[in-house]
Design a protein around this motif. Structure first.
Motif, PDB file in Angstrom:
ATOM      1  N   THR A  55       0.808  -1.213  -0.136  1.00 33.34           N
ATOM      2  CA  THR A  55      -0.031  -0.033  -0.026  1.00 33.34           C
ATOM      3  C   THR A  55       0.896   0.950  -0.175  1.00 33.34           C
ATOM      4  O   THR A  55       2.171   1.096  -0.131  1.00 33.34           O
ATOM      5  CB  THR A  55      -0.968  -0.015   1.255  1.00 33.34           C
ATOM      6  N   ALA A  56       0.471   2.441   0.133  1.00 35.56           N
ATOM      7  CA  ALA A  56       1.004   3.908   0.169  1.00 35.56           C
ATOM      8  C   ALA A  56       0.169   4.867   0.790  1.00 35.56           C
ATOM      9  O   ALA A  56      -1.092   4.708   0.463  1.00 35.56           O
ATOM     10  CB  ALA A  56       1.733   4.054  -1.118  1.00 35.56           C
ATOM     11  N   GLU A  57       0.975   5.769   1.378  1.00 38.19           N
ATOM     12  CA  GLU A  57      -0.023   6.898   1.813  1.00 38.19           C
ATOM     13  C   GLU A  57      -0.484   7.725   0.680  1.00 38.19           C
ATOM     14  O   GLU A  57      -1.434   8.503   1.007  1.00 38.19           O
ATOM     15  CB  GLU A  57       1.163   7.786   2.589  1.00 38.19           C
ATOM     16  N   SER A  61      -5.159   9.364  -0.298  1.00 36.82           N
ATOM     17  CA  SER A  61      -4.508  10.333   0.895  1.00 36.82           C
ATOM     18  C   SER A  61      -4.566   9.470   2.221  1.00 36.82           C
ATOM     19  O   SER A  61      -5.250  10.141   3.026  1.00 36.82           O
ATOM     20  CB  SER A  61      -5.179  11.569   0.733  1.00 36.82           C
ATOM     21  N   GLY A  62      -4.189   8.262   2.188  1.00 40.24           N
ATOM     22  CA  GLY A  62      -4.237   7.327   3.630  1.00 40.24           C
ATOM     23  C   GLY A  62      -5.329   6.311   3.550  1.00 40.24           C
ATOM     24  O   GLY A  62      -5.362   5.584   4.511  1.00 40.24           O
ATOM     25  N   VAL A  63      -6.372   6.638   2.560  1.00 39.38           N
ATOM     26  CA  VAL A  63      -7.587   5.816   2.845  1.00 39.38           C
ATOM     27  C   VAL A  63      -7.056   4.360   2.502  1.00 39.38           C
ATOM     28  O   VAL A  63      -7.885   3.572   3.376  1.00 39.38           O
ATOM     29  CB  VAL A  63      -8.471   6.217   1.654  1.00 39.38           C
ATOM     30  N   ALA A  64      -6.405   3.987   1.580  1.00 38.76           N
ATOM     31  CA  ALA A  64      -5.757   2.779   1.591  1.00 38.76           C
ATOM     32  C   ALA A  64      -5.181   2.101   2.694  1.00 38.76           C
ATOM     33  O   ALA A  64      -5.312   1.053   2.818  1.00 38.76           O
ATOM     34  CB  ALA A  64      -5.075   2.526   0.130  1.00 38.76           C
ATOM     35  N   GLU A  65      -4.310   2.775   3.018  1.00 34.36           N
ATOM     36  CA  GLU A  65      -3.731   2.251   4.421  1.00 34.36           C
ATOM     37  C   GLU A  65      -4.719   2.109   5.418  1.00 34.36           C
ATOM     38  O   GLU A  65      -4.739   1.026   6.168  1.00 34.36           O
ATOM     39  CB  GLU A  65      -2.498   3.374   4.853  1.00 34.36           C
ATOM     40  N   THR A  66      -5.604   3.117   5.777  1.00 39.08           N
ATOM     41  CA  THR A  66      -6.644   2.633   6.715  1.00 39.08           C
ATOM     42  C   THR A  66      -7.563   1.376   6.498  1.00 39.08           C
ATOM     43  O   THR A  66      -7.751   0.678   7.300  1.00 39.08           O
ATOM     44  CB  THR A  66      -7.553   3.876   6.655  1.00 39.08           C
ATOM     45  N   ILE A  67      -7.716   1.375   5.045  1.00 39.30           N
ATOM     46  CA  ILE A  67      -8.556   0.126   4.759  1.00 39.30           C
ATOM     47  C   ILE A  67      -7.682  -1.455   5.195  1.00 39.30           C
ATOM     48  O   ILE A  67      -8.465  -2.387   5.600  1.00 39.30           O
ATOM     49  CB  ILE A  67      -9.208   0.032   3.264  1.00 39.30           C
ATOM     50  N   LEU A  68      -6.602  -1.251   4.733  1.00 43.69           N
ATOM     51  CA  LEU A  68      -5.857  -2.268   4.944  1.00 43.69           C
ATOM     52  C   LEU A  68      -5.643  -2.510   6.275  1.00 43.69           C
ATOM     53  O   LEU A  68      -5.696  -3.730   6.773  1.00 43.69           O
ATOM     54  CB  LEU A  68      -4.345  -2.225   4.325  1.00 43.69           C
ATOM     55  N   GLN A 105       7.462  11.886  10.561  1.00 48.09           N
ATOM     56  CA  GLN A 105       6.033  12.255  10.924  1.00 48.09           C
ATOM     57  C   GLN A 105       5.034  11.058  10.046  1.00 48.09           C
ATOM     58  O   GLN A 105       4.207  10.515  10.456  1.00 48.09           O
ATOM     59  CB  GLN A 105       5.520  13.573  10.305  1.00 48.09           C
ATOM     60  N   ALA A 106       5.692  10.899   8.637  1.00 53.89           N
ATOM     61  CA  ALA A 106       5.081   9.937   7.721  1.00 53.89           C
ATOM     62  C   ALA A 106       4.950   8.590   8.350  1.00 53.89           C
ATOM     63  O   ALA A 106       3.674   7.822   8.315  1.00 53.89           O
ATOM     64  CB  ALA A 106       5.567   9.890   6.364  1.00 53.89           C
ATOM     65  N   ILE A 107       5.896   8.212   8.966  1.00 56.00           N
ATOM     66  CA  ILE A 107       5.908   6.589   9.340  1.00 56.00           C
ATOM     67  C   ILE A 107       4.864   6.695  10.641  1.00 56.00           C
ATOM     68  O   ILE A 107       4.243   5.495  10.488  1.00 56.00           O
ATOM     69  CB  ILE A 107       7.239   6.309   9.769  1.00 56.00           C
ATOM     70  N   ASP A 108       4.918   7.563  11.463  1.00 57.10           N
ATOM     71  CA  ASP A 108       3.927   7.542  12.609  1.00 57.10           C
ATOM     72  C   ASP A 108       2.507   7.660  12.023  1.00 57.10           C
ATOM     73  O   ASP A 108       1.788   6.844  12.657  1.00 57.10           O
ATOM     74  CB  ASP A 108       4.394   8.702  13.323  1.00 57.10           C
ATOM     75  N   HIS A 109       2.421   8.333  10.970  1.00 55.00           N
ATOM     76  CA  HIS A 109       0.952   8.504  10.623  1.00 55.00           C
ATOM     77  C   HIS A 109       0.296   7.221   9.751  1.00 55.00           C
ATOM     78  O   HIS A 109      -0.791   6.775  10.014  1.00 55.00           O
ATOM     79  CB  HIS A 109       0.886   9.998   9.628  1.00 55.00           C
ATOM     80  N   SER A 110       1.439   6.670   9.092  1.00 55.84           N
ATOM     81  CA  SER A 110       0.924   5.549   8.300  1.00 55.84           C
ATOM     82  C   SER A 110       0.712   4.310   9.259  1.00 55.84           C
ATOM     83  O   SER A 110      -0.081   3.509   9.270  1.00 55.84           O
ATOM     84  CB  SER A 110       2.177   5.131   7.571  1.00 55.84           C
ATOM     85  N   GLU A 112      -0.222   4.644  12.286  1.00 56.71           N
ATOM     86  CA  GLU A 112      -1.498   5.099  13.100  1.00 56.71           C
ATOM     87  C   GLU A 112      -2.886   4.555  12.294  1.00 56.71           C
ATOM     88  O   GLU A 112      -3.589   4.005  12.581  1.00 56.71           O
ATOM     89  CB  GLU A 112      -1.689   6.390  13.523  1.00 56.71           C
ATOM     90  N   ARG A 113      -2.679   4.930  10.820  1.00 56.67           N
ATOM     91  CA  ARG A 113      -3.794   4.406  10.132  1.00 56.67           C
ATOM     92  C   ARG A 113      -4.024   3.182   9.937  1.00 56.67           C
ATOM     93  O   ARG A 113      -5.152   2.551   9.815  1.00 56.67           O
ATOM     94  CB  ARG A 113      -3.596   5.200   8.634  1.00 56.67           C
ATOM     95  N   MET A 114      -2.835   2.409   9.937  1.00 54.84           N
ATOM     96  CA  MET A 114      -2.902   0.723   9.716  1.00 54.84           C
ATOM     97  C   MET A 114      -3.224   0.212  10.857  1.00 54.84           C
ATOM     98  O   MET A 114      -3.191  -1.059  11.213  1.00 54.84           O
ATOM     99  CB  MET A 114      -1.864   0.442   9.023  1.00 54.84           C
ATOM    100  N   GLN A 115      -2.970   0.799  12.158  1.00 54.51           N
ATOM    101  CA  GLN A 115      -3.041   0.349  13.490  1.00 54.51           C
ATOM    102  C   GLN A 115      -2.024  -0.967  13.574  1.00 54.51           C
ATOM    103  O   GLN A 115      -2.241  -1.907  13.996  1.00 54.51           O
ATOM    104  CB  GLN A 115      -4.473  -0.235  13.527  1.00 54.51           C
ATOM    105  N   LEU A 116      -0.770  -0.533  13.097  1.00 52.01           N
ATOM    106  CA  LEU A 116       0.258  -1.446  13.377  1.00 52.01           C
ATOM    107  C   LEU A 116       1.300  -0.988  14.292  1.00 52.01           C
ATOM    108  O   LEU A 116       1.601   0.185  14.151  1.00 52.01           O
ATOM    109  CB  LEU A 116       0.836  -1.866  11.959  1.00 52.01           C
TER     110      LEU A 116
END
Length: 346
Positions: A55-57, A61-68, A105-110, A112-116
């Motif tokens: 996946t990718a940020e 705009s982050g939705v795919a990461e959240t879904i995954l 910041q990007a790694i922390d946000h990703s 968080e979105r993926m709950q990993l």
């Protein structure tokens, strides 16, 4: 195809084993109702032995990461068995590019979105000419040192940029990239089959290639040469398939139809779908560690998964017939050791 029939390869010179077929959820950030079928696809993939999920940020705009992440959590899968990757794009979120500030910041946000707690691989998702490459590589190593990722790679870097990555890592004693993510299919061959060969040989670089079906063109859906926006009510068509048709086919419709229908004939003889033939052809290349596919339906995914069993059907004779159809084998780089002053010049 049962999970036992899935094939695995080492990703570059790392000890990481990845399934030759991976699953990417690029379209999940845009497609309506993506979460439900994405969940079904992930479950089907894991049951069939797929362990590589991309996946990718940038995707939605982050939705795919959240879904995954949400689907992985709801599925209750063993995280240790899965390879999860994401990518950081130079200009998607603000003006800081692939700087130290932005990547931290990007790694922390990703995550968080993926709950990993971590991802297995982070990619620099395009070269950033405005940030020193050394800075981006330093922070990639810091992310690894902080256990937020285990490996890093590049995506759509030139051979020269990849070589610079290794030079910088050797200079500082840093962990080098293990993988390059690039486009590779029957119509896009030069970068994998010629340009990256020195990186494969010298650095043992792995690849996670994308678009093995060339945006669906090689699936058999467009064998009649009819590629029009009004044919399919799908916004992704205009974003992905039509631009690829314009790039690789253009005004050569008659020649393209001959190639596509010729591939269909070979697929029929092998008792597989045209899509399976095209994906298997990509995976047949030993320099391909994993081929990333997507799907918008379970039926499409099941067909893609079946391509693993077609790899062994691609005999030298079959491959030769495909080459005759394509007629685009890249010219190898000149081996000057074999050069003779008496060799006729063209």
């Amino acid at each position: 195809m049962e999970a036992e029939s899935m094939k695995y390869r080492y990703l570059g010179r790392s000890g990481l084993k990845v399934s030759v077929l991976g699953f990417g959820n690029m379209t999940s950030g845009w497609a309506e109702g993506a979460e439900e079928w994405n969940s079904q696809c992930i479950d089907k993939c894991i049951k069939k032995g797929v362990n590589f999920f991309d996946t990718a940020e940038l995707y939605g705009s982050g939705v795919a990461e959240t879904i995954l992440g949400r689907n992985l959590k709801q599925g209750g899968y063993d995280r240790d068995d899965l390879i999860i990757t994401t990518k950081f794009f130079p200009s998607k979120f603000g003006i800081q590019g692939l700087s130290r500030k932005r990547l931290r910041q990007a790694i922390d946000h990703s995550l968080e979105r993926m709950q990993l707690d971590y991802v297995d691989i982070i990619y620099l998702h395009r070269f950033d000419p405005e940030v020193p490459l050394e800075e981006s590589i330093r922070i990639a190593n810091e992310i690894i040192d902080s256990d937020k990722a285990f490996y890093w790679g590049t995506s759509n870097f030139t051979p020269q940029q990849i070589s610079e990555c290794f030079t910088i890592c050797e200079k500082h004693g840093w962990i080098p990239p293990i993988v390059e993510q690039c486009e590779y299919h029957m119509f896009e061959r030069e970068i994998v089959e010629r340009d990256y060969v020195p990186s494969f040989n010298q650095y043992g670089l792995g690849t996670s290639v994308w678009s093995p079906l060339c945006g669906g063109i090689l699936s058999g859906r467009y064998n009649d040469g009819n590629v029009s926006a009004g044919r399919f009510d799908n916004s992704l068509f205009a974003s992905f398939t039509k631009p690829k048709w314009d790039k690789y086919i253009g005004n050569r419709k008659e020649a393209a139809v001959k190639i596509l229908t010729g591939l269909k004939a070979i697929a029929d003889e092998l008792r597989c779908s045209q899509a399976q033939l095209a994906i298997a052809w990509v995976m047949k290349n030993p320099d391909v560690s994993t081929a990333i596919t997507g799907a918008s339906s379970i039926a499409q995914l099941e067909d893609n998964l079946g391509s693993v069993e077609v790899i062994e059907k691609l005999s030298p004779e079959v491959l030769s017939r495909i080459e005759d159809l394509l007629g685009n084998r890249p010219t190898p780089s000149m081996n000057w050791r074999n050069f003779s002053p008496n060799t006729p010049r063209r």
